[in-house]
Structures are given as structure tokens and as C-alpha cells.
Write a protein that holds these residues in place. Structure first.
Motif, PDB file in Angstrom:
ATOM      1  N   GLN A  95       3.962   0.940  -3.657  1.00  0.00           N
ATOM      2  CA  GLN A  95       2.839   1.600  -3.009  1.00  0.00           C
ATOM      3  C   GLN A  95       2.125   0.579  -2.115  1.00  0.00           C
ATOM      4  OE1 GLN A  95       2.093   4.859  -3.406  1.00  0.00           O
ATOM      5  NE2 GLN A  95       3.633   5.227  -5.004  1.00  0.00           N
ATOM      6  N   VAL A  96       1.425   1.102  -1.100  1.00  0.00           N
ATOM      7  CA  VAL A  96       0.629   0.254  -0.214  1.00  0.00           C
ATOM      8  C   VAL A  96      -0.807   0.766  -0.257  1.00  0.00           C
ATOM      9  CG1 VAL A  96       0.300  -0.594   2.141  1.00  0.00           C
ATOM     10  CG2 VAL A  96       2.614  -0.127   1.303  1.00  0.00           C
ATOM     11  N   HIS A  97      -1.735  -0.106  -0.669  1.00  0.00           N
ATOM     12  CA  HIS A  97      -3.159   0.269  -0.697  1.00  0.00           C
ATOM     13  C   HIS A  97      -3.993  -0.992  -0.819  1.00  0.00           C
ATOM     14  CE1 HIS A  97      -3.190  -0.437  -5.046  1.00  0.00           C
ATOM     15  NE2 HIS A  97      -2.096   0.332  -5.131  1.00  0.00           N
ATOM     16  N   ASN A  98      -5.311  -0.825  -0.717  1.00  0.00           N
ATOM     17  CA  ASN A  98      -6.221  -1.961  -0.840  1.00  0.00           C
ATOM     18  C   ASN A  98      -6.311  -2.403  -2.296  1.00  0.00           C
ATOM     19  OD1 ASN A  98      -6.929  -2.166   1.899  1.00  0.00           O
ATOM     20  ND2 ASN A  98      -8.459  -0.533   1.682  1.00  0.00           N
ATOM     21  N   SER A  99      -6.454  -3.711  -2.470  1.00  0.00           N
ATOM     22  CA  SER A  99      -6.578  -4.281  -3.808  1.00  0.00           C
ATOM     23  C   SER A  99      -8.046  -4.545  -4.119  1.00  0.00           C
ATOM     24  CB  SER A  99      -5.776  -5.582  -3.904  1.00  0.00           C
ATOM     25  OG  SER A  99      -6.046  -6.250  -5.122  1.00  0.00           O
ATOM     26  N   LEU A 100      -8.525  -3.992  -5.234  1.00  0.00           N
ATOM     27  CA  LEU A 100      -9.895  -4.262  -5.655  1.00  0.00           C
ATOM     28  C   LEU A 100     -10.066  -5.707  -6.109  1.00  0.00           C
ATOM     29  CD1 LEU A 100     -10.694  -1.020  -7.725  1.00  0.00           C
ATOM     30  CD2 LEU A 100     -11.629  -1.657  -5.488  1.00  0.00           C
ATOM     31  N   LEU A 101      -8.977  -6.286  -6.599  1.00  0.00           N
ATOM     32  CA  LEU A 101      -9.067  -7.630  -7.148  1.00  0.00           C
ATOM     33  C   LEU A 101      -9.051  -8.703  -6.064  1.00  0.00           C
ATOM     34  CD1 LEU A 101      -6.617  -7.158 -10.160  1.00  0.00           C
ATOM     35  CD2 LEU A 101      -9.102  -6.880 -10.111  1.00  0.00           C
ATOM     36  N   GLN A 102      -8.337  -8.442  -4.966  1.00  0.00           N
ATOM     37  CA  GLN A 102      -8.245  -9.444  -3.903  1.00  0.00           C
ATOM     38  C   GLN A 102      -8.914  -8.994  -2.606  1.00  0.00           C
ATOM     39  OE1 GLN A 102      -4.800 -11.873  -3.490  1.00  0.00           O
ATOM     40  NE2 GLN A 102      -3.742 -10.934  -5.259  1.00  0.00           N
ATOM     41  N   ASN A 103      -9.427  -7.767  -2.618  1.00  0.00           N
ATOM     42  CA  ASN A 103     -10.177  -7.241  -1.464  1.00  0.00           C
ATOM     43  C   ASN A 103      -9.369  -7.329  -0.168  1.00  0.00           C
ATOM     44  OD1 ASN A 103     -12.398  -6.011  -0.273  1.00  0.00           O
ATOM     45  ND2 ASN A 103     -13.319  -7.966   0.309  1.00  0.00           N
ATOM     46  N   THR A 104      -8.125  -6.925  -0.244  1.00  0.00           N
ATOM     47  CA  THR A 104      -7.267  -6.904   0.941  1.00  0.00           C
ATOM     48  C   THR A 104      -6.173  -5.873   0.744  1.00  0.00           C
ATOM     49  OG1 THR A 104      -5.910  -8.249   2.435  1.00  0.00           O
ATOM     50  CG2 THR A 104      -5.681  -8.678   0.095  1.00  0.00           C
ATOM     51  N   LYS A 105      -5.590  -5.421   1.817  1.00  0.00           N
ATOM     52  CA  LYS A 105      -4.488  -4.458   1.750  1.00  0.00           C
ATOM     53  C   LYS A 105      -3.241  -5.171   1.256  1.00  0.00           C
ATOM     54  CE  LYS A 105      -2.288  -0.825   4.535  1.00  0.00           C
ATOM     55  NZ  LYS A 105      -2.197  -0.211   5.877  1.00  0.00           N
ATOM     56  N   MET A 106      -2.535  -4.526   0.289  1.00  0.00           N
ATOM     57  CA  MET A 106      -1.365  -5.172  -0.300  1.00  0.00           C
ATOM     58  C   MET A 106      -0.222  -4.179  -0.469  1.00  0.00           C
ATOM     59  SD  MET A 106      -3.003  -7.742  -3.148  1.00  0.00           S
ATOM     60  CE  MET A 106      -1.432  -8.603  -3.316  1.00  0.00           C
ATOM     61  N   ILE A 107       0.960  -4.738  -0.625  1.00  0.00           N
ATOM     62  CA  ILE A 107       2.161  -3.961  -0.948  1.00  0.00           C
ATOM     63  C   ILE A 107       2.482  -4.256  -2.411  1.00  0.00           C
ATOM     64  CG2 ILE A 107       4.573  -3.503  -0.394  1.00  0.00           C
ATOM     65  CD1 ILE A 107       4.054  -4.729   2.359  1.00  0.00           C
ATOM     66  N   PHE A 108       2.560  -3.205  -3.240  1.00  0.00           N
ATOM     67  CA  PHE A 108       2.803  -3.369  -4.670  1.00  0.00           C
ATOM     68  C   PHE A 108       4.155  -2.770  -5.046  1.00  0.00           C
ATOM     69  CE2 PHE A 108      -1.895  -3.196  -4.445  1.00  0.00           C
ATOM     70  CZ  PHE A 108      -2.176  -4.442  -5.016  1.00  0.00           C
ATOM     71  N   TYR A 109       4.810  -3.435  -6.014  1.00  0.00           N
ATOM     72  CA  TYR A 109       6.046  -2.894  -6.586  1.00  0.00           C
ATOM     73  C   TYR A 109       5.896  -2.965  -8.103  1.00  0.00           C
ATOM     74  CZ  TYR A 109      10.904  -2.358  -8.000  1.00  0.00           C
ATOM     75  OH  TYR A 109      12.068  -1.922  -8.598  1.00  0.00           O
ATOM     76  N   ALA A 110       6.104  -1.838  -8.768  1.00  0.00           N
ATOM     77  CA  ALA A 110       5.941  -1.764 -10.217  1.00  0.00           C
ATOM     78  C   ALA A 110       7.236  -1.278 -10.857  1.00  0.00           C
ATOM     79  CB  ALA A 110       4.782  -0.835 -10.586  1.00  0.00           C
ATOM     80  N   SER A 111       7.569  -1.853 -12.027  1.00  0.00           N
ATOM     81  CA  SER A 111       8.791  -1.485 -12.745  1.00  0.00           C
ATOM     82  C   SER A 111       8.519  -1.538 -14.250  1.00  0.00           C
ATOM     83  CB  SER A 111       9.937  -2.425 -12.378  1.00  0.00           C
ATOM     84  OG  SER A 111       9.575  -3.772 -12.670  1.00  0.00           O
ATOM     85  N   PRO A 112       9.250  -0.747 -15.027  1.00  0.00           N
ATOM     86  CA  PRO A 112       8.992  -0.688 -16.479  1.00  0.00           C
ATOM     87  C   PRO A 112       9.738  -1.789 -17.251  1.00  0.00           C
ATOM     88  CG  PRO A 112      10.628   0.952 -15.885  1.00  0.00           C
ATOM     89  CD  PRO A 112      10.221   0.286 -14.608  1.00  0.00           C
ATOM     90  N   PHE A 113       9.209  -2.134 -18.446  1.00  0.00           N
ATOM     91  CA  PHE A 113       9.917  -2.954 -19.431  1.00  0.00           C
ATOM     92  C   PHE A 113      10.503  -1.996 -20.459  1.00  0.00           C
ATOM     93  CE2 PHE A 113       6.752  -6.151 -18.025  1.00  0.00           C
ATOM     94  CZ  PHE A 113       7.630  -7.154 -17.638  1.00  0.00           C
TER      95      PHE A 113
END
Length: 300
Positions: A95-113
Motif C-alpha cells: 500500500q502507499v499512504h502517509n506514515s503517522l510515525l515518520q510524517n511522510t508518504k511511504m510505500i509499505f509491503y506487509a506479509s504474514p508469519f
């Protein structure tokens, strides 16, 4: 074009995220399955800095187990983010959205364990600032812009050179053709450097040479005829089908006591109003055989 380039950079970035995420999964999965939070946090801190990624690991309930950034934000909850929820459902996604933690737009990739029994034990999200895509794209666009200016400049110069190489030979050929039209057939055209123009110039020079030769031959023949006509003792009178005088020699001009200029183009009936002459003329114009007779133009 810009959309294609942007898609290319974005796809390349997500590929990097996926490959780095797979590397982290291999290292962190045993720690997640053992719920070894201390070792997990130490590994996330070390690896997050080493590969320059934001790394957050959550358990199956969405609680943070380890993170490379401070997640103590009042409005930050792991399950608020679609990529985290999809990962806990067993679907790797980005997903692509703003990060509350770094206060900038980011590209995220998430995967399960997933454990050996196929049960989802948690999820990991890795993130990279969107500027890592945007900055290279902007740099590439800038390079493409300046490259386009250089290409346009070189194209303009090339067009001028090509235009000069074409128009100059054409202008020379035009001047040569104008000289030929004025009768200066002995002045040859210069041969251009281009093969096509050179062939045309050679052909026109050959044409001019042949034409000059023919004109000289005709002129020579006319001079010969003039000498023959002038030297003839007998009178020679050439009449066209309309009974106009087309040619006379000196003997005729002396006989009629008129100049050649006065006779040429005039009606022979008016110049020689003799009935016998006119009768013989009519007979000669209507039969192919020659006629011999005597006519007295001046009865006195």
C-alpha cells in the motif's frame, strides 16, 4: 511516457521491498514463532538500520512485537492499516499512504508469519519513503528534459546542414539551367558533392553539349545554304502553302527590284501580279510534277 517511467520505478521499488522482506522473514520467523520479543526487537533494530527500512512486527492480535521506529503514537494502531489487516488474513500486499510515525508518504509491503501447521502467527510490515521513487524519477525527468533539448538543438543543426547541402546544389543547378536557357551552352554546371545532384548536373551538361553541337550544325548548314543561294545566278523564290514568300535569293531581289526584307512574308500575288505567273503557280501547287515554262514578267 512519464506514466510508463513512473510505473517502472514503482514496480522496481516494490520488487526491492519484497526481496528484502523475504530476507527478513527468514531471519525473524523463528523469533516470532518463539515469541522471543527481546531478540526480535534487537534483530529488527539492527536489520532495519542495515537495509534502511521501517520494520514493524505484530502478533496475530495486531499488537506490536518489535519495531524499528517508535510506535507510541496516540492515533497509530496496526490494524488501522489495510496492509496489516490483509497480511493477518494471509495475503501479502503493498500500500502507499502517509506514515503517522515518520510524517511522510511511504510505500509499505506487509506479509504474514505462518507456522508449520499453516497458522498465521503474526505479520511484518516493511516501508520505504516514497521519495526514494520520486527523487530518481525527478532526476530522470530532468535528464530526459535536458537530453531532449540537446537532441532538439542537434536536430536543428542537422536540419540546417542537410537543408544547406540540398538547397545549395539546387540553386547552382537552377543558375546553370538559366544560363543554358539564355544560350550559354558552353558554360558547364558545377558538379555538386551529393550523388543524386551530381548525376543530374552531369546529365544536364551532356544535354547542353549535345544541344550546342546540334545548334552549331544547324548554323553551319544555314550558312552553307546562304552561300549557295547568294551565289546562284538563277532566281529562287520559295512560297508557302498560303502563297506567302518564305525565301528569296539575290537574283530574285534584283529581278523584282526589291529588298529581301520587303519581299519576305508578302503575298506573291501582290508582289508579282502577272496572270501567267499566277496560273503556273496554281498548277504547280496542285501537282507533284515540276513545270517548265517561260513567263514574261515585264512585257515592255
Amino acid at each position: 511516457m512519464s506514466k510508463i517511467v513512473g510505473t517502472m520505478f514503482f514496480n522496481r521499488t516494490t520488487e526491492i521491498l519484497v526481496s528484502r522482506s523475504a530476507l527478513l522473514e527468514d531471519i525473524l520467523t523463528p523469533l516470532v514463532l518463539r515469541s522471543d520479543r527481546a531478540s526480535l526487537q534487537a534483530s529488527v533494530d539492527r536489520l532495519g538500520k542495515k537495509i534502511n527500512l521501517e520494520v514493524i512486527v505484530i502478533d496475530a492480535q495486531g499488537q506490536v512485537m518489535a519495531a524499528s521506529v517508535d510506535t507510541r503514537h496516540p492515533r497509530w494502531k496496526a490494524l488501522h492499516f489495510a496492509e496489516m489487516r490483509h497480511a493477518l488474513e494471509g495475503r501479502a500486499n503493498y500500500q502507499v499512504h502517509n506514515s503517522l510515525l515518520q510524517n511522510t508518504k511511504m510505500i509499505f509491503y506487509a506479509s504474514p508469519f505462518v507456522n508449520s501447521e499453516g497458522k498465521i502467527m503474526g505479520a511484518m510490515r516493511v516501508g520505504i519513503p516514497y521519495r526514494t521513487v520520486k527523487v530518481p524519477m525527478d532526476q530522470l525527468y530532468s535528464k530526459l528534459f535536458y537530453a531532449g533539448l540537446v537532441i532538439a538543438f542537434l536536430s536543428a543543426i542537422l536540419s540546417l546542414v542537410i537543408s544547406h547541402n540540398i538547397t545549395q546544389p539546387i540553386a547552382l543547378l537552377k543558375k546553370g539551367a538559366e544560363r543554358f536557357a539564355k544560350g550559354h551552352l558552353d558554360e558547364k554546371m558545377p558538379i555538386p558533392n551529393t550523388e543524386e545532384m551530381a548525376s543530374l548536373a552531369v546529365a544536364m551538361n551532356e544535354m547542353a553539349t549535345q544541344l550546342d553541337s546540334r545548334l552549331q550544325t544547324i548554323d553551319h548548314q544555314n550558312r552553307e545554304k546562304a552561300v549557295i543561294l547568294k551565289s546562284m545566278v538563277a532566281g529562287l523564290l520559295l512560297i508557302d502553302p498560303y502563297k506567302h514568300i518564305a525565301m528569296v535569293n539575290d537574283a530574285v531581289t534584283h529581278l523584282l527590284n526589291r529588298s529581301e526584307k520587303e519581299l519576305l512574308g508578302k503575298s506573291v500575288v501582290e508582289v508579282i501580279p502577272n496572270p501567267d505567273f499566277q496560273r503556273v503557280l496554281e498548277e504547280a501547287m496542285h501537282q507533284a510534277e515540276p513545270i517548265e515554262t517561260e513567263i514574261c514578267l515585264d512585257p515592255e
